[in-house]
Design a protein around this motif. Structure first.
Motif, PDB file in Angstrom:
ATOM      1  N   GLU A 323       0.828  -1.205   0.000  1.00  0.00           N
ATOM      2  CA  GLU A 323       0.000   0.000   0.000  1.00  0.00           C
ATOM      3  C   GLU A 323       0.863   1.256   0.000  1.00  0.00           C
ATOM      4  OE1 GLU A 323      -0.466  -2.649   1.808  1.00  0.00           O
ATOM      5  OE2 GLU A 323      -2.443  -3.338   1.127  1.00  0.00           O
ATOM      6  N   ARG A 324       2.072   1.153   0.578  1.00  0.00           N
ATOM      7  CA  ARG A 324       2.960   2.308   0.588  1.00  0.00           C
ATOM      8  C   ARG A 324       3.424   2.642  -0.836  1.00  0.00           C
ATOM      9  NH1 ARG A 324       8.312   3.117   4.441  1.00  0.00           N
ATOM     10  NH2 ARG A 324       8.801   5.244   3.764  1.00  0.00           N
ATOM     11  N   ASN A 325       3.732   1.596  -1.613  1.00  0.00           N
ATOM     12  CA  ASN A 325       4.093   1.832  -3.015  1.00  0.00           C
ATOM     13  C   ASN A 325       2.947   2.493  -3.762  1.00  0.00           C
ATOM     14  OD1 ASN A 325       5.517  -1.356  -2.678  1.00  0.00           O
ATOM     15  ND2 ASN A 325       6.752   0.476  -2.967  1.00  0.00           N
ATOM     16  N   MET A 326       1.762   1.954  -3.570  1.00  0.00           N
ATOM     17  CA  MET A 326       0.585   2.496  -4.259  1.00  0.00           C
ATOM     18  C   MET A 326       0.370   3.953  -3.866  1.00  0.00           C
ATOM     19  SD  MET A 326      -0.598  -0.157  -5.993  1.00  0.00           S
ATOM     20  CE  MET A 326      -2.364  -0.138  -6.235  1.00  0.00           C
ATOM     21  N   SER A 327       0.567   4.237  -2.581  1.00  0.00           N
ATOM     22  CA  SER A 327       0.338   5.593  -2.079  1.00  0.00           C
ATOM     23  C   SER A 327       1.275   6.591  -2.745  1.00  0.00           C
ATOM     24  CB  SER A 327       0.530   5.622  -0.564  1.00  0.00           C
ATOM     25  OG  SER A 327       0.427   6.934  -0.074  1.00  0.00           O
ATOM     26  N   SER A 328       2.554   6.225  -2.921  1.00  0.00           N
ATOM     27  CA  SER A 328       3.507   7.160  -3.519  1.00  0.00           C
ATOM     28  C   SER A 328       3.154   7.453  -4.972  1.00  0.00           C
ATOM     29  CB  SER A 328       4.930   6.610  -3.421  1.00  0.00           C
ATOM     30  OG  SER A 328       5.087   5.450  -4.229  1.00  0.00           O
ATOM     31  N   ILE A 329       2.685   6.418  -5.684  1.00  0.00           N
ATOM     32  CA  ILE A 329       2.288   6.610  -7.083  1.00  0.00           C
ATOM     33  C   ILE A 329       1.030   7.468  -7.165  1.00  0.00           C
ATOM     34  CG2 ILE A 329       1.483   5.447  -9.171  1.00  0.00           C
ATOM     35  CD1 ILE A 329       3.255   3.052  -8.322  1.00  0.00           C
ATOM     36  N   PHE A 330       0.053   7.160  -6.324  1.00  0.00           N
ATOM     37  CA  PHE A 330      -1.202   7.906  -6.351  1.00  0.00           C
ATOM     38  C   PHE A 330      -1.011   9.349  -5.918  1.00  0.00           C
ATOM     39  CE2 PHE A 330      -3.305   3.940  -7.025  1.00  0.00           C
ATOM     40  CZ  PHE A 330      -4.546   4.261  -7.563  1.00  0.00           C
ATOM     41  N   TYR A 331      -0.089   9.576  -5.010  1.00  0.00           N
ATOM     42  CA  TYR A 331       0.173  10.950  -4.577  1.00  0.00           C
ATOM     43  C   TYR A 331       0.612  11.814  -5.757  1.00  0.00           C
ATOM     44  CZ  TYR A 331       2.554  14.942  -2.505  1.00  0.00           C
ATOM     45  OH  TYR A 331       2.962  16.223  -2.201  1.00  0.00           O
ATOM     46  N   LEU A 332       1.535  11.280  -6.563  1.00  0.00           N
ATOM     47  CA  LEU A 332       2.025  12.043  -7.705  1.00  0.00           C
ATOM     48  C   LEU A 332       0.957  12.182  -8.789  1.00  0.00           C
ATOM     49  CD1 LEU A 332       5.695  10.772  -8.048  1.00  0.00           C
ATOM     50  CD2 LEU A 332       4.942  13.083  -7.492  1.00  0.00           C
ATOM     51  N   LEU A 333       0.170  11.141  -9.000  1.00  0.00           N
ATOM     52  CA  LEU A 333      -0.919  11.238  -9.982  1.00  0.00           C
ATOM     53  C   LEU A 333      -1.875  12.366  -9.617  1.00  0.00           C
ATOM     54  CD1 LEU A 333      -1.667   7.438 -10.474  1.00  0.00           C
ATOM     55  CD2 LEU A 333      -0.740   8.968 -12.214  1.00  0.00           C
ATOM     56  N   ASP A 334      -2.216  12.451  -8.329  1.00  0.00           N
ATOM     57  CA  ASP A 334      -3.110  13.517  -7.867  1.00  0.00           C
ATOM     58  C   ASP A 334      -2.448  14.877  -7.998  1.00  0.00           C
ATOM     59  OD1 ASP A 334      -5.511  14.531  -6.360  1.00  0.00           O
ATOM     60  OD2 ASP A 334      -3.967  15.026  -4.882  1.00  0.00           O
ATOM     61  N   LEU A 335      -1.176  14.960  -7.621  1.00  0.00           N
ATOM     62  CA  LEU A 335      -0.460  16.228  -7.679  1.00  0.00           C
ATOM     63  C   LEU A 335      -0.371  16.753  -9.100  1.00  0.00           C
ATOM     64  CD1 LEU A 335       1.194  18.166  -5.808  1.00  0.00           C
ATOM     65  CD2 LEU A 335       3.232  16.901  -6.532  1.00  0.00           C
ATOM     66  N   MET A 336      -0.212  15.848 -10.072  1.00  0.00           N
ATOM     67  CA  MET A 336      -0.044  16.242 -11.470  1.00  0.00           C
ATOM     68  C   MET A 336      -1.359  16.244 -12.250  1.00  0.00           C
ATOM     69  SD  MET A 336       3.452  14.158 -12.379  1.00  0.00           S
ATOM     70  CE  MET A 336       4.962  14.442 -11.456  1.00  0.00           C
ATOM     71  N   HIS A 337      -2.465  15.963 -11.560  1.00  0.00           N
ATOM     72  CA  HIS A 337      -3.792  15.949 -12.187  1.00  0.00           C
ATOM     73  C   HIS A 337      -3.840  14.968 -13.369  1.00  0.00           C
ATOM     74  CE1 HIS A 337      -4.721  19.407  -9.699  1.00  0.00           C
ATOM     75  NE2 HIS A 337      -3.686  20.043 -10.190  1.00  0.00           N
ATOM     76  N   ILE A 338      -3.349  13.758 -13.114  1.00  0.00           N
ATOM     77  CA  ILE A 338      -3.373  12.689 -14.111  1.00  0.00           C
ATOM     78  C   ILE A 338      -4.423  11.667 -13.704  1.00  0.00           C
ATOM     79  CG2 ILE A 338      -2.061  10.816 -15.198  1.00  0.00           C
ATOM     80  CD1 ILE A 338       0.490  12.445 -14.689  1.00  0.00           C
ATOM     81  N   LYS A 339      -5.348  11.377 -14.599  1.00  0.00           N
ATOM     82  CA  LYS A 339      -6.435  10.447 -14.311  1.00  0.00           C
ATOM     83  C   LYS A 339      -6.098   9.061 -14.860  1.00  0.00           C
ATOM     84  CE  LYS A 339     -10.375  10.399 -16.657  1.00  0.00           C
ATOM     85  NZ  LYS A 339     -10.699   8.972 -16.956  1.00  0.00           N
ATOM     86  N   ILE A 340      -6.319   8.049 -14.016  1.00  0.00           N
ATOM     87  CA  ILE A 340      -6.101   6.667 -14.443  1.00  0.00           C
ATOM     88  C   ILE A 340      -7.336   6.172 -15.191  1.00  0.00           C
ATOM     89  CG2 ILE A 340      -5.742   4.290 -13.668  1.00  0.00           C
ATOM     90  CD1 ILE A 340      -4.291   5.387 -11.243  1.00  0.00           C
ATOM     91  N   ASN A 341      -7.125   5.593 -16.362  1.00  0.00           N
ATOM     92  CA  ASN A 341      -8.228   5.000 -17.112  1.00  0.00           C
ATOM     93  C   ASN A 341      -8.382   3.514 -16.823  1.00  0.00           C
ATOM     94  OD1 ASN A 341      -8.774   7.481 -18.367  1.00  0.00           O
ATOM     95  ND2 ASN A 341      -7.190   7.108 -19.902  1.00  0.00           N
ATOM     96  N   VAL A 342      -7.265   2.820 -16.604  1.00  0.00           N
ATOM     97  CA  VAL A 342      -7.260   1.415 -16.186  1.00  0.00           C
ATOM     98  C   VAL A 342      -6.041   1.203 -15.305  1.00  0.00           C
ATOM     99  CG1 VAL A 342      -7.198  -1.006 -16.893  1.00  0.00           C
ATOM    100  CG2 VAL A 342      -8.305   0.643 -18.359  1.00  0.00           C
ATOM    101  N   MET A 343      -6.191   0.371 -14.269  1.00  0.00           N
ATOM    102  CA  MET A 343      -5.061   0.035 -13.420  1.00  0.00           C
ATOM    103  C   MET A 343      -5.058  -1.467 -13.164  1.00  0.00           C
ATOM    104  SD  MET A 343      -4.081   1.362  -9.595  1.00  0.00           S
ATOM    105  CE  MET A 343      -5.205   0.261  -8.755  1.00  0.00           C
ATOM    106  N   GLN A 344      -3.863  -2.036 -13.068  1.00  0.00           N
ATOM    107  CA  GLN A 344      -3.725  -3.463 -12.790  1.00  0.00           C
ATOM    108  C   GLN A 344      -2.418  -3.677 -12.043  1.00  0.00           C
ATOM    109  OE1 GLN A 344      -3.112  -6.770 -15.938  1.00  0.00           O
ATOM    110  NE2 GLN A 344      -5.324  -6.512 -15.802  1.00  0.00           N
ATOM    111  N   ASN A 345      -2.438  -4.543 -11.022  1.00  0.00           N
ATOM    112  CA  ASN A 345      -1.189  -4.811 -10.316  1.00  0.00           C
ATOM    113  C   ASN A 345      -0.944  -6.306 -10.184  1.00  0.00           C
ATOM    114  OD1 ASN A 345      -3.332  -4.450  -8.040  1.00  0.00           O
ATOM    115  ND2 ASN A 345      -1.650  -5.571  -7.052  1.00  0.00           N
ATOM    116  N   SER A 346       0.323  -6.649 -10.127  1.00  0.00           N
ATOM    117  CA  SER A 346       0.740  -8.017  -9.851  1.00  0.00           C
ATOM    118  C   SER A 346       1.490  -7.997  -8.525  1.00  0.00           C
ATOM    119  CB  SER A 346       1.638  -8.529 -10.974  1.00  0.00           C
ATOM    120  OG  SER A 346       2.882  -7.840 -10.960  1.00  0.00           O
ATOM    121  N   ALA A 347       2.193  -9.076  -8.219  1.00  0.00           N
ATOM    122  CA  ALA A 347       2.937  -9.134  -6.959  1.00  0.00           C
ATOM    123  C   ALA A 347       4.049  -8.100  -6.915  1.00  0.00           C
ATOM    124  CB  ALA A 347       3.506 -10.533  -6.749  1.00  0.00           C
TER     125      ALA A 347
END
Length: 418
Positions: A323-347
């Protein structure tokens, strides 16, 4: 009262304006507020002018072409060469020229909003002038006097309490005796600067006025018969939806269906205001009604979204994504006003599909390159099938190179090479 919105295709020439005015007059027996977009491809032309100015290139020829385009429309509507609309048009182009002259000295997004707003200001003025010439009691109003926003240029957020208060205070009394003609797409920040609500945001403007005035309905007049299950420019066989629920319409716009701006549904659904999508070419046909309902769409919605970028962030030490990794990525996406259209994660990785904004995406990658091994592909397409069938999936995915695939209960999505 009702709210109408007419897009650029409906007012692209003099005959189009005449048709729009005929539609307005046929509904003039009740209070009516009309939102008008820029004429034809004017917004694109204004973006070109701005870019030329910023790059210190001459824009004289291009601005003259745009002036002549609007002048020909005016000449096709008004026989009197001394009609005040000619003065109005000249004034607006003088204002546009001033905005372009100072473009190099201002922050780009701020001057972008000031420049492109001229398209709506000009078109709405011409439509109102012609409507008045046809004998309809009408008034042109500047949407910036009513739609209050923050200062996030090109994607401004609405100050709803102040906006609703102004609209109710000033426009409700006018609507009792006159048709109000105004602009889509534009507003004004608290510091007095012109803002825009996002590309193609005129639908959202109509919803803002409707919600503030508690309108009986909003009608968006398009060059298609209503909401179709697919883009007729891409698929030969399409299905018209006679009605849709707010839920289905909201999801379709989120996934990229271009017939309605994504932000349009929420303020209307909150107040149970029906949204009608009808054809200005065939104004007697009912089109599509979007409202509170449990209706099941008669065919899967097939939505293409072009110019997509797929980015994969890989953990370097083979520890698991947390969740910490996800949080750092999402923080920057929000800061840069970038919208995710699809997301997928593996291990050990996270993949996101986003719109192909080169400067923003490069900044995102550069900001995270020290933490992750990053791979990306550009120039892709996102295909979404809502309420899919296996037959539809098989047909639409045939012979495509699939880079990412995702399926939920009702939605199937693939990212493919274009």
């Amino acid at each position: 009262m009702k709210v109408f919105k007419f897009g650029g295709a409906s007012v692209k020439d003099a005959e189009g304006v005449k048709n729009v005015v005929r539609i307005i007059q046929s509904h003039s027996d009740e209070p009516l507020l009309v939102v008008v977009s820029a004429m034809g491809k004017t917004t694109n032309a204004l973006e070109v002018l701005l870019q030329l100015s910023v790059e210190h290139q001459s824009y004289a020829e291009k601005i003259n072409e745009l002036y002549e385009y609007h002048l020909q429309i005016v000449k096709g509507l008004f026989e009197d060469i001394h009609h005040e609309v000619h003065f109005f048009l000249a004034q607006r182009f003088q204002s546009l020229t001033r905005a372009l002259q100072k473009a190099r000295r201002q922050e780009y997004n701020q001057v972008y909003d000031e420049v492109v707003a001229h398209g709506e200001l000009i078109s709405s003025g011409i439509v109102q002038a012609y409507l008045a010439q046809q004998g309809a009691a009408s008034r042109w109003v500047d949407a910036r006097s009513y739609i209050s926003t923050n200062n996030l240029h090109r994607e401004a957020q609405i100050n709803w309490p102040l906006t609703s208060s102004r609209i109710n205070r000033d426009l409700a009394p006018i609507l009792e005796g006159e048709i109000v003609i105004t602009q889509g797409f534009i507003g004004k920040s608290s510091d007095g600067h012109t803002t825009t609500l996002g590309r193609e945001g005129s639908d959202f403007s109509a919803a803002i006025f409707a919600a503030s005035l508690n309108a009986a309905s909003v009608t968006i007049w398009k060059d298609v018969p209503g909401v179709l299950n697919a883009d007729p420019k891409r698929l030969a066989s399409t299905v018209l939806y006679p009605e849709l629920s707010y839920y289905d319409a909201a999801e379709m716009t989120y996934f990229g269906a271009s017939v309605i701006h994504p932000k349009t549904i929420k303020p209307l659904a909150n107040q149970q205001i029906p949204l009608l999508v009808r054809s200005f070419k065939h104004p007697d046909e009912p089109g599509t009604r979007i409202h509170q309902s449990q209706v099941v769409p008669p065919a899967p919605a097939i939505i293409f979204k072009q110019d997509q970028t797929l980015i994969t962030f890989n953990i370097r030490d083979f520890s698991f994504i947390t969740e910490r990794n996800m949080s750092s990525i999402f923080y920057l996406l929000d800061l840069m006003h970038i919208k995710i259209n699809v997301m997928q994660n593996s291990a050990i990785s996270v993949s996101i599909c986003i719109d192909g904004n080169t400067s923003k995406n490069e900044a995102l990658i550069n900001s995270l390159s020290s933490e992750y091994d990053i791979r990306f592909n550009t120039g892709l397409s996102l295909l979404t099938i809502k309420n899919y069938t296996e037959e539809t999936i098989a047909e639409m995915s045939r012979d495509k190179e699939i880079l990412l695939e995702q399926r939920t209960r009702h939605t199937y999505q693939i990212v493919v090479r274009s």
